[in-house]
Design a protein around this motif. Structure first.
Motif, PDB file in Angstrom:
ATOM      1  N   GLU A 134       0.842  -1.198   0.000  1.00 32.91           N
ATOM      2  CA  GLU A 134       0.000   0.000   0.000  1.00 32.91           C
ATOM      3  C   GLU A 134       0.875   1.245   0.000  1.00 32.91           C
ATOM      4  N   PRO A 135       0.463   2.292  -0.729  1.00 37.38           N
ATOM      5  CA  PRO A 135       1.239   3.529  -0.664  1.00 37.38           C
ATOM      6  C   PRO A 135       1.173   4.088   0.758  1.00 37.38           C
ATOM      7  N   HIS A 136       2.223   4.720   1.201  1.00 39.89           N
ATOM      8  CA  HIS A 136       2.107   5.268   2.555  1.00 39.89           C
ATOM      9  C   HIS A 136       2.572   6.721   2.637  1.00 39.89           C
ATOM     10  N   ASP A 137       1.992   7.412   3.613  1.00 38.10           N
ATOM     11  CA  ASP A 137       2.214   8.855   3.715  1.00 38.10           C
ATOM     12  C   ASP A 137       3.364   9.177   4.662  1.00 38.10           C
ATOM     13  N   VAL A 138       4.092  10.191   4.290  1.00 32.39           N
ATOM     14  CA  VAL A 138       5.144  10.695   5.189  1.00 32.39           C
ATOM     15  C   VAL A 138       5.112  12.221   5.176  1.00 32.39           C
ATOM     16  N   ASP A 139       5.646  12.813   6.254  1.00 32.90           N
ATOM     17  CA  ASP A 139       5.871  14.256   6.258  1.00 32.90           C
ATOM     18  C   ASP A 139       7.359  14.456   6.085  1.00 32.90           C
ATOM     19  N   PHE A 140       7.740  15.332   5.200  1.00 33.84           N
ATOM     20  CA  PHE A 140       9.178  15.573   5.081  1.00 33.84           C
ATOM     21  C   PHE A 140       9.469  17.065   5.148  1.00 33.84           C
ATOM     22  N   MET A 141      10.688  17.369   5.464  1.00 36.27           N
ATOM     23  CA  MET A 141      11.049  18.748   5.723  1.00 36.27           C
ATOM     24  C   MET A 141      11.325  19.476   4.408  1.00 36.27           C
ATOM     25  N   LEU A 142      10.608  20.610   4.209  1.00 34.97           N
ATOM     26  CA  LEU A 142      10.869  21.444   3.037  1.00 34.97           C
ATOM     27  C   LEU A 142      12.013  22.384   3.346  1.00 34.97           C
ATOM     28  N   HIS A 143      11.909  22.926   4.539  1.00 33.18           N
ATOM     29  CA  HIS A 143      12.917  23.838   5.026  1.00 33.18           C
ATOM     30  C   HIS A 143      12.827  23.797   6.543  1.00 33.18           C
ATOM     31  N   ASP A 144      13.732  24.429   7.237  1.00 32.03           N
ATOM     32  CA  ASP A 144      13.653  24.436   8.693  1.00 32.03           C
ATOM     33  C   ASP A 144      12.233  24.811   9.118  1.00 32.03           C
ATOM     34  N   ASN A 145      11.659  23.976   9.960  1.00 33.18           N
ATOM     35  CA  ASN A 145      10.323  24.234  10.525  1.00 33.18           C
ATOM     36  C   ASN A 145       9.172  24.186   9.515  1.00 33.18           C
ATOM     37  N   VAL A 146       9.419  23.836   8.272  1.00 38.74           N
ATOM     38  CA  VAL A 146       8.308  23.703   7.319  1.00 38.74           C
ATOM     39  C   VAL A 146       8.282  22.272   6.789  1.00 38.74           C
ATOM     40  N   TYR A 147       7.165  21.606   7.079  1.00 34.69           N
ATOM     41  CA  TYR A 147       7.049  20.224   6.622  1.00 34.69           C
ATOM     42  C   TYR A 147       5.887  20.098   5.651  1.00 34.69           C
ATOM     43  N   THR A 148       5.967  19.158   4.760  1.00 34.27           N
ATOM     44  CA  THR A 148       4.828  18.894   3.894  1.00 34.27           C
ATOM     45  C   THR A 148       4.667  17.391   3.722  1.00 34.27           C
ATOM     46  N   GLN A 149       3.524  17.014   3.167  1.00 34.25           N
ATOM     47  CA  GLN A 149       3.215  15.594   3.111  1.00 34.25           C
ATOM     48  C   GLN A 149       3.527  15.010   1.728  1.00 34.25           C
ATOM     49  N   ALA A 150       3.935  13.764   1.727  1.00 33.37           N
ATOM     50  CA  ALA A 150       4.177  13.086   0.457  1.00 33.37           C
ATOM     51  C   ALA A 150       3.641  11.673   0.558  1.00 33.37           C
ATOM     52  N   THR A 151       3.254  11.123  -0.577  1.00 33.87           N
ATOM     53  CA  THR A 151       2.807   9.736  -0.580  1.00 33.87           C
ATOM     54  C   THR A 151       3.834   8.915  -1.339  1.00 33.87           C
ATOM     55  N   ILE A 152       4.328   7.881  -0.681  1.00 37.50           N
ATOM     56  CA  ILE A 152       5.327   7.038  -1.334  1.00 37.50           C
ATOM     57  C   ILE A 152       4.621   5.833  -1.944  1.00 37.50           C
TER      58      ILE A 152
END
Lengths: 132, 220
Positions: free
Chosen positions: B116-134
């Motif tokens: 199943e694809p799974h979701d992660v939050d990753f860091m865009l920049h210091d203190n800014v995170y966004t979500q991605a689906t792998i």
């Protein structure tokens, strides 16, 4: 350094020198292990602290809602059970490591004590094996 | 030439140690009958000489020259120790890094198995995170440094990382062994300096006492 009373001091021979070196090496190991133990204790404390909030979340959160678990540099969305499993696995590993370090340190301490006995018996107050 | 130089020196110890510490140390301590040393180090760190019979040793050498030679050696050990400590600290930091990467990779592999694809939050920049689906993947990019990232399959990258971890551990063990050896040699050098120094003090006191008893014989 040398007072008149010390004049009967024993001459250091090669065997003594080797024992002094061994003592110094053990002393370094003792401190190194101490640092590691302290670090692990803090880590284990943190891990234990994080178990409780997971339980709270399980009770209060919506059914099937995921939690974020730090993996490397990213937060992975995992189920509550998986998060618990991860923390518990880490906790088991770290606790085992802590036990290993602690028993190693006890061993080092015992050998240091026995060397101290031998060296003080021979050199009395002309040698100082205490921490500054 | 070197042969005759070393012969001369045994009767007239060198007071200057400039021009090759190792050389002068070798020359001053070239007396196998009363010099003992630790087992040699596999990576060639010189051992510190331990003089078993100081009075005999000093018959052909000046105490000042001997103390100075050991002092030089001691300084060298301290210098080497600093650079080794830096290397050790570096490796101690690197190993958890590799372990972290391995655990992230293992996580990816575990997730890939579940299909199943799974979701992660990753860091865009210091203190800014966004979500991605792998999505289900088979490869992973490994940052090799120097602005190069190479795509590996899971097995390949796991092999590579495990090998790196193994290498780092082996190097760390060697560095630690060298440090222990170095500290041992420093201890020998410290003890030697103290022994020669104490011996010298004792000699001076004895000769003073002798002078003293000669001049004050009548009073006593």
């Amino acid at each position: 350094m040398m007072t008149k009373g010390d004049e009967a001091e024993s001459e250091v021979n090669w065997e003594d020198q080797k024992q002094i070196c061994r003592f110094s090496q053990l002393n370094n190991q003792y401190h190194d292990l101490g640092d590691r133990i302290e670090f692990l204790q803090k880590l284990i404390q943190q891990e234990n602290d994080s178990l409780l909030p997971i339980d709270d979340f399980e009770l209060l959160g919506e059914e099937g809602e995921s939690v974020r678990c730090l993996v490397g540099e990213i937060f992975s969305h995992v189920t509550v059970d998986e998060a618990k499993e991860r923390v518990n696995r880490k906790l088991r590993e770290d606790t085992a490591q802590l036990h290993e370090y602690t028993s190693k340190r006890d061993e080092v301490q015992r050998e240091m004590a026995s060397l101290k006995g031998t060296l003080y018996a021979k050199f009395k107050n002309t040698i100082n094996l205490e921490e500054d | 030439m070197a042969q005759s130089a070393s012969l001369n020196i045994s009767s007239e110890p060198q007071t200057q140690t400039q021009g090759g510490i190792a050389h002068s140390i070798e020359v001053i301590f070239d007396m196998p009958s009363c010099v003992k040393r630790s087992e040699p180090n596999p990576r060639g760190i010189p051992s510190a000489p331990f003089v078993t019979d100081i009075p005999q040793f000093l018959q052909t050498r000046k105490v000042e020259a001997v103390i100075e030679a050991i002092n030089d050696l001691y300084g060298k050990y301290k210098f080497m120790e600093r650079s080794l400590v830096a290397r050790r600290d570096n490796l101690e930091k690197k190993i958890p890094d590799i372990k972290n990467t391995l655990s992230a990779l293992q996580h990816l592999i575990d997730k890939a198995e579940s299909a199943e694809p799974h979701d992660v939050d990753f860091m865009l920049h210091d203190n800014v995170y966004t979500q991605a689906t792998i999505q289900k993947t088979k490869t992973v990019g490994l940052w090799l440094g120097a602005n190069v990232m190479v795509e590996y399959t899971y097995t390949e990258s796991k092999d590579l990382l495990e090998r790196n971890l193994e290498n780092a551990k082996t190097t760390l063990a060697a560095v630690k062994e060298d440090l222990a050896y170095l500290r041992e040699q420093s201890t020998i050098a410290e003890v030697s300096i103290a022994r020669f120094f104490n011996f010298d003090v004792k000699q001076r006191r004895l000769s003073k006492q002798q002078e003293g008893t000669e001049t004050t014989e009548k009073k006593e």
